[in-house]
Scaffold this active site. Structure first.
Site, mmCIF file in Angstrom:
data_model
loop_
_atom_site.group_PDB
_atom_site.id
_atom_site.type_symbol
_atom_site.label_atom_id
_atom_site.label_comp_id
_atom_site.label_asym_id
_atom_site.label_seq_id
_atom_site.Cartn_x
_atom_site.Cartn_y
_atom_site.Cartn_z
ATOM 1 N N LYS A 96 18.294 2.463 -1.855
ATOM 2 C CA LYS A 96 19.624 2.118 -1.331
ATOM 3 C C LYS A 96 20.059 0.742 -1.818
ATOM 4 O O LYS A 96 20.425 -0.135 -1.044
ATOM 5 C CB LYS A 96 19.649 2.212 0.196
ATOM 6 C CG LYS A 96 19.296 3.628 0.677
ATOM 7 C CD LYS A 96 19.318 3.777 2.166
ATOM 8 C CE LYS A 96 18.911 5.159 2.618
ATOM 9 N NZ LYS A 96 17.479 5.473 2.438
HETATM 10 O O1 LIG Z 1 21.306 9.529 5.330
HETATM 11 C C1 LIG Z 1 20.113 9.333 5.099
HETATM 12 C C2 LIG Z 1 19.672 8.697 3.958
HETATM 13 C C3 LIG Z 1 18.337 8.565 3.756
HETATM 14 N N1 LIG Z 1 17.428 9.037 4.630
HETATM 15 C C4 LIG Z 1 16.002 8.892 4.315
HETATM 16 O O2 LIG Z 1 15.433 10.201 4.137
HETATM 17 C C5 LIG Z 1 14.152 10.264 4.739
HETATM 18 C C6 LIG Z 1 14.175 11.219 5.916
HETATM 19 O O3 LIG Z 1 12.922 11.279 6.546
HETATM 20 P P1 LIG Z 1 12.526 12.376 7.681
HETATM 21 O O4 LIG Z 1 11.185 11.929 8.117
HETATM 22 O O5 LIG Z 1 12.514 13.724 7.011
HETATM 23 O O6 LIG Z 1 13.552 12.279 8.747
HETATM 24 C C7 LIG Z 1 13.802 8.833 5.122
HETATM 25 O O7 LIG Z 1 13.196 8.213 4.002
HETATM 26 C C8 LIG Z 1 15.159 8.206 5.366
HETATM 27 O O8 LIG Z 1 15.164 6.819 5.199
HETATM 28 C C9 LIG Z 1 17.870 9.665 5.778
HETATM 29 O O9 LIG Z 1 17.085 10.113 6.617
HETATM 30 N N2 LIG Z 1 19.207 9.794 5.969
#
Ligand SMILES: O=c1ccn([C@@H]2O[C@H](COP(=O)(O)O)[C@@H](O)[C@H]2O)c(=O)[nH]1
Length: 276
Positions: A96
């Site tokens: 990001k």
């Molecule tokens: O809008 C967003 C952008 C990035 N993320 C990232 O994706 C993963 C989600 O992890 P889970 O454990 O499957 O929930 C994580 O790295 C976030 O920082 C997001 O969730 N939403």
């Protein structure tokens, strides 16, 4: 990797799963702590157990940077391990980033030259000159935050201007002046449900990186119903829902099982839009 190659991998593997490598030293199985590099040992086991079921890996930089130099070393080893052993995998550095132009150029150099990663997530808030330095690398992708999965997406992204245009829609429209669907994707949270319908009106052909299934409760079925296009157009990420399902010595096999379950659902969804 170009868009066509990504689509070929999706068809071959019947999967558009991205496994999120959000590796937290406090959450990995205890027996790994005696390894020289526990984070890398964990990632390697997860990657070996899931590589035939997914088309992408997404290490989130926060998890690595939180460990200082050791974290960066584990991150680099993980990226190199994937590239050497599973070269068909699309690698996403979820960082990001985005800053004034000359600083963005340094971020781009880090991920695209130093580490040779396929793509990096970029925040659009600082506008064109903060994004274009990432676009000077042929074959590399910018994945721009559009409509994120968290509650805070209501604070700015979902607010409307006087013409009724929401901020995330402005991001999608304006950023298409900077790059095509061969170099840019968008992050859209799985928790955003029917917004995928509106998003597809603005970016019908682009790939979307979709986090938020699994631990955040987004629905894969809904994402596919409103977001899938004729070349799939989706890379759906799950991190905690796959990598932390078991804390025993059996963790990698358990992660494989979790990935298999998602992949089977994806295979069914793909049948609805792809004939060959
Ligand atoms: O809008 C967003 C952008 C990035 N993320 C990232 O994706 C993963 C989600 O992890 P889970 O454990 O499957 O929930 C994580 O790295 C976030 O920082 C997001 O969730 N939403």
């Amino acid at each position: 990797m170009n868009k066509q190659q990504l689509f070929e991998n999706i068809k071959r593997k019947k999967s558009f799963l991205c496994v999120g490598l959000d590796t937290d030293i406090k959450k990995i199985p205890e027996h790994l702590l005696k390894e020289e590099d526990p984070i890398f040992a964990f990632n390697k086991a997860i990657i070996d157990a899931t590589a035939d079921l997914c088309i992408a890996y997404k290490p989130n930089l926060a998890f690595y940077e939180s460990m200082g130099v050791k974290g960066w070393i584990a991150f680099e080893k993980t990226v190199n391990y994937i590239k050497q052993n599973y070269p068909d995998q699309f690698i996403i550095a979820d960082a990001k980033r985005g800053d004034i132009g000359n600083t963005s150029a340094m971020y781009a150099r880090t991920f695209f030259e130093e580490l040779d990663i396929d793509s990096v997530t970029v925040a659009p808030y600082m506008g064109e000159d903060s994004v274009t330095p990432f676009l000077t690398y042929e074959g590399k992708w910018v994945i721009l935050l559009a409509l994120t999965s968290n509650k805070g997406s209501h604070d700015f992204q979902l607010t409307e201007d006087t013409n009724g245009e929401r901020l995330f829609e402005k991001v999608l429209r304006k950023s298409q002046e900077w790059a095509s669907d061969e170099q840019m994707m968008y992050v859209v949270g799985a928790t955003q449900g029917r917004a995928f319908e509106d998003i597809r009106k603005i970016v019908p052909e682009h790939f979307l990186l979709v986090p938020g299934v699994g631990a955040q409760g987004g629905s894969l079925e809904e994402v596919c119903k409103y977001g899938m296009n004729k070349t799939c157009g989706l890379i759906v990420n799950s991190s905690r829902g796959i990598i932390y399902v078991d804390k025993t010595e059996n963790f990698a096999a358990a992660s494989r099982k979790a990935a298999q379950k998602v992949q089977a659902q994806m295979a069914e969804e793909l049948k609805k839009v792809i004939n060959d």
